[in-house]
Design an enzyme around this catalytic site. Sequence first.
Site, PDB file in Angstrom:
ATOM      1  CB  ALA A 181       6.959 -26.490   2.798  1.00 58.54           C
ATOM      2  N   GLY A 204       7.320 -30.386  -0.882  1.00 64.38           N
ATOM      3  CA  GLY A 204       8.752 -30.083  -0.820  1.00 64.38           C
ATOM      4  C   GLY A 204       9.605 -31.305  -0.528  1.00 64.38           C
ATOM      5  CD  GLU A 237       8.605 -28.844  -4.998  1.00 61.08           C
ATOM      6  OE1 GLU A 237       8.319 -28.439  -3.862  1.00 61.08           O
ATOM      7  OE2 GLU A 237       8.494 -28.135  -6.018  1.00 61.08           O
ATOM      8  CD  GLU A 252       3.594 -28.842  -3.600  1.00 56.45           C
ATOM      9  OE1 GLU A 252       3.002 -29.786  -4.180  1.00 56.45           O
ATOM     10  OE2 GLU A 252       4.806 -28.855  -3.362  1.00 56.45           O
TER      11      GLU A 252
END
Length: 307
Positions: free
Chosen positions: A111, A155, A158, A178
Amino acid sequence: MPSTSAPGQQQQALTPPVPAPSPSAVTVSTTSSDGTSATSISTTPPEPLILTANPPDSHVLVIKLNRPRVLNALSTALVDLLLSALKSADADPDIGAIVITGNEKAFAAGADIKELASLSFPSIYIQDYLRGVSEGIPSFKKPVIAAVNGHALGGGFELALACDTIFASTNAQFGLPEVKLGTIPGAGGTQRLVRAIGKAKAMHMILTGDTMSSTEALNAGLIAKVYPPEQLLDAAINADSLAKTMASYSRPIVAMAKEAVLQADQLSLSDGIRLERSLYYSTFTTADFTEGTTAFLQKRTPSWKNA
Ligand code: CO8
């Protein structure tokens, strides 16, 4: 910019899927050697966040994440464009499979941390932040393949895990760092990684933030194939058994096979076997089952009706 064409095929450049937004005005101030200064207005077109290409005769859509300066960090704007390109491709009868890729340094480094730092609980809760990645991508009917070069972190990893399969280059690195930022994976990482590589390895990666190389990932069953970096995208599209092959089969049959496999994570073994059997019986009602079996017996290539 990488070519998406097979040897001998016409080359096709990756282009923005929607017209680029109108150029933004930038004020440029210059000071000359005699000390006088001037101010002028110049225009710089904003960089498209994703690029797409549809190599000739492939029935494959390639979507390239395109924020190279920040290692393809996934801003909300990029994710929205990605999901909308996937949705269009899923509805496009000419497309049979989709490849998501990045650049040679990064698939996506997670992210966008700058954006992340500005978000609050009420805003992410109200907007269902990340739900499109974790739940949207698996809901598409057509195969979605991640072709991973370089970093696939947070992310970005993911996103790859939400795809139907992952092909990677020898320089790929997978990780969920994270924990180092004071948060945890939020787009399906904790759930999908455990299912992909088992609890011990997943727990180790998530609690330490350690990365995994493509060799380890291949051995762990996380990824399907590994190629040299310069061959990855072409191979993901054109090599035997990859996107072009998936796109060459009957669309409804491929969609049923994909649904059956994805449900393996959701159902008990007996429920999964029941679902598989009912999907299998359903294939007998399709024109493409008749075509496939007839073509085999007549020793010819099937001509799929997608019906
Ligand atoms: N967000 C924003 N900017 C980033 C990100 C990121 N995730 N990753 C790298 N950048 C920027 C850097 O700030 C740097 O910018 P600048 O040149 O302006 O300083 C530029 O990209 C190049 O990065 P580095 O100089 O750090 O490059 P290195 O080769 O030295 O290091 C690394 C590469 C190891 C990948 C390093 O950049 C890094 O650790 N990045 C952060 C990785 C990370 O922590 N990712 C997890 C983010 S949190 C997350 O993903 C939550 C899940 C949410 C799901 C989202 C689904 C859409």
